[in-house]
Design a protein around this motif. Structure first.
Motif, PDB file in Angstrom:
ATOM      1  N   HIS A 128      -8.709   6.718  -1.653  1.00 62.63           N
ATOM      2  CA  HIS A 128      -7.763   6.837  -0.539  1.00 62.63           C
ATOM      3  C   HIS A 128      -8.448   7.376   0.727  1.00 62.63           C
ATOM      4  CE1 HIS A 128      -4.815   6.374  -3.757  1.00 62.63           C
ATOM      5  NE2 HIS A 128      -5.368   7.403  -4.362  1.00 62.63           N
ATOM      6  N   GLY A 150      -0.927   9.909  -0.360  1.00 60.70           N
ATOM      7  CA  GLY A 150       0.363  10.384   0.099  1.00 60.70           C
ATOM      8  C   GLY A 150       0.756   9.681   1.380  1.00 60.70           C
ATOM      9  N   SER A 151       1.853  10.124   1.968  1.00 64.44           N
ATOM     10  CA  SER A 151       2.395   9.457   3.147  1.00 64.44           C
ATOM     11  C   SER A 151       2.254  10.267   4.425  1.00 64.44           C
ATOM     12  CB  SER A 151       3.871   9.125   2.921  1.00 64.44           C
ATOM     13  OG  SER A 151       4.606  10.325   2.667  1.00 64.44           O
ATOM     14  N   GLN A 155      -3.156  11.148   5.445  1.00 61.17           N
ATOM     15  CA  GLN A 155      -3.367  10.604   4.113  1.00 61.17           C
ATOM     16  C   GLN A 155      -3.274   9.080   4.108  1.00 61.17           C
ATOM     17  OE1 GLN A 155      -0.167  12.905   2.154  1.00 61.17           O
ATOM     18  NE2 GLN A 155      -1.766  13.765   0.833  1.00 61.17           N
ATOM     19  N   ASN A 157      -2.638   5.748   1.053  1.00 62.09           N
ATOM     20  CA  ASN A 157      -2.100   5.494  -0.277  1.00 62.09           C
ATOM     21  C   ASN A 157      -2.520   4.079  -0.698  1.00 62.09           C
ATOM     22  OD1 ASN A 157      -0.614   5.301  -2.621  1.00 62.09           O
ATOM     23  ND2 ASN A 157       1.340   5.891  -1.701  1.00 62.09           N
ATOM     24  N   ASP A 174      -2.555   0.307   5.016  1.00 58.62           N
ATOM     25  CA  ASP A 174      -2.228   1.370   4.069  1.00 58.62           C
ATOM     26  C   ASP A 174      -1.145   0.851   3.114  1.00 58.62           C
ATOM     27  OD1 ASP A 174      -2.151   3.873   2.912  1.00 58.62           O
ATOM     28  OD2 ASP A 174      -1.034   4.818   4.551  1.00 58.62           O
ATOM     29  N   ASN A 177       1.859   2.816   1.543  1.00 58.16           N
ATOM     30  CA  ASN A 177       2.793   3.381   2.515  1.00 58.16           C
ATOM     31  C   ASN A 177       3.436   2.322   3.406  1.00 58.16           C
ATOM     32  OD1 ASN A 177       2.628   6.185   1.881  1.00 58.16           O
ATOM     33  ND2 ASN A 177       0.613   6.254   2.828  1.00 58.16           N
ATOM     34  N   ASN A 178       3.135   1.056   3.154  1.00 62.98           N
ATOM     35  CA  ASN A 178       3.728  -0.039   3.937  1.00 62.98           C
ATOM     36  C   ASN A 178       3.558   0.180   5.443  1.00 62.98           C
ATOM     37  OD1 ASN A 178       4.912  -1.491   1.626  1.00 62.98           O
ATOM     38  ND2 ASN A 178       6.214   0.320   1.467  1.00 62.98           N
ATOM     39  N   ARG A 179       2.332   0.497   5.830  1.00 66.27           N
ATOM     40  CA  ARG A 179       2.071   0.766   7.238  1.00 66.27           C
ATOM     41  C   ARG A 179       0.636   0.411   7.603  1.00 66.27           C
ATOM     42  NH1 ARG A 179       1.951   7.483   6.976  1.00 66.27           N
ATOM     43  NH2 ARG A 179      -0.039   7.639   5.847  1.00 66.27           N
ATOM     44  N   GLN A 181      -2.322   2.101   9.920  1.00 64.33           N
ATOM     45  CA  GLN A 181      -2.670   3.323  10.634  1.00 64.33           C
ATOM     46  C   GLN A 181      -3.869   3.083  11.535  1.00 64.33           C
ATOM     47  OE1 GLN A 181      -2.927   6.747   7.846  1.00 64.33           O
ATOM     48  NE2 GLN A 181      -1.436   7.568   9.290  1.00 64.33           N
ATOM     49  N   LEU A 196       1.207   7.066  12.158  1.00 60.66           N
ATOM     50  CA  LEU A 196       1.182   5.626  11.941  1.00 60.66           C
ATOM     51  C   LEU A 196       1.494   4.887  13.219  1.00 60.66           C
ATOM     52  CD1 LEU A 196       4.271   4.185  11.646  1.00 60.66           C
ATOM     53  CD2 LEU A 196       4.330   5.849   9.802  1.00 60.66           C
ATOM     54  N   SER A 200       6.708   1.437   8.560  1.00 63.93           N
ATOM     55  CA  SER A 200       7.460   2.674   8.341  1.00 63.93           C
ATOM     56  C   SER A 200       7.324   3.129   6.900  1.00 63.93           C
ATOM     57  CB  SER A 200       8.936   2.457   8.677  1.00 63.93           C
ATOM     58  OG  SER A 200       9.467   1.404   7.890  1.00 63.93           O
TER      59      SER A 200
END
Length: 200
Positions: A128, A150-151, A155, A157, A174, A177-179, A181, A196, A200
């Motif tokens: 990660h 983590g979110s 961090q 994920n 990521d 985390n469905n994002r 960054q 982010l 979201s």
């Protein structure tokens, strides 16, 4: 396995001349397809799965620098191999010290990119984090993530892909985390982070 065939193609990139480089994961090789070609040319690996300098084992990510050097995230060997134009074998430029989370190790290297100064950035799915390996370095420095999965904004994920822009800013897919960054270069100097940028 023929030059006009692929098995489980994964990563892909194009150079300035329009040559297409395809990570042919099932055949543990990288194939270069010139514009208009009906078959590819093996430019990395192609000697069966293994950890030799002329081998790859489950390659995934790929990038290419301005000199035409190819960098391959060699997943099962926990390393990144650089193949110079026309080379018959690669050179380890990150990892290669067994699978793990130490500064000189990689664990499931998935993505790779290179900046204009030759620094290699390696995205690690299991650790990660993103590690920066300066030219000739024997260890990497964490420049994104590395704080457990983590979110939180510092961090990641299970990240899966990354790229770098002309300013040296990193963009990281990521997955968990469905994002996406963005880690700006000036933030990474003092090891802080930004929230982010998308998703979201």
């Amino acid at each position: 396995q023929g030059p006009d065939q692929l098995s489980g193609p994964h990563g892909i990139i194009m150079d300035a001349a329009g040559n297409l480089y395809i990570v042919d994961q099932g055949n543990d090789r990288v194939q270069m397809w010139p514009p208009g070609a009906s078959s590819g040319i093996t430019v990395a690996g192609g000697h069966g799965p293994g950890n030799g300098a002329d081998q790859l084992d489950t390659p995934v990510g790929i990038t290419i620098d301005s000199k035409g050097n190819i960098y391959v995230a060699d997943l099962m060997n926990s390393r990144v191999q650089m193949w110079a134009p026309g080379a018959s074998s690669g050179v380890t430029v990150a990892g290669g010290n067994g699978q793990g989370g130490a500064a000189n190790q990689l664990n499931n290297p998935d993505g790779v990119c290179v900046d204009k100064d030759g620094n290699v950035y390696v995205l690690e799915y299991v650790n990660h984090r993103v590690q920066k390996w300066a030219p000739g370095a024997t260890t990497g420095v964490t420049v994104a993530g590395g704080n457990g999965f983590g979110s939180a904004a510092n961090q990641l994920n299970y990240p899966t892909a990354l790229l770098i822009d002309g300013n040296g800013d990193l963009y990281i897919s990521d997955l968990g985390n469905n994002r996406i960054q963005k880690w700006p270069q000036h933030y990474r100097i003092d090891t802080t982070y930004v929230p982010l940028e998308a998703g979201s």
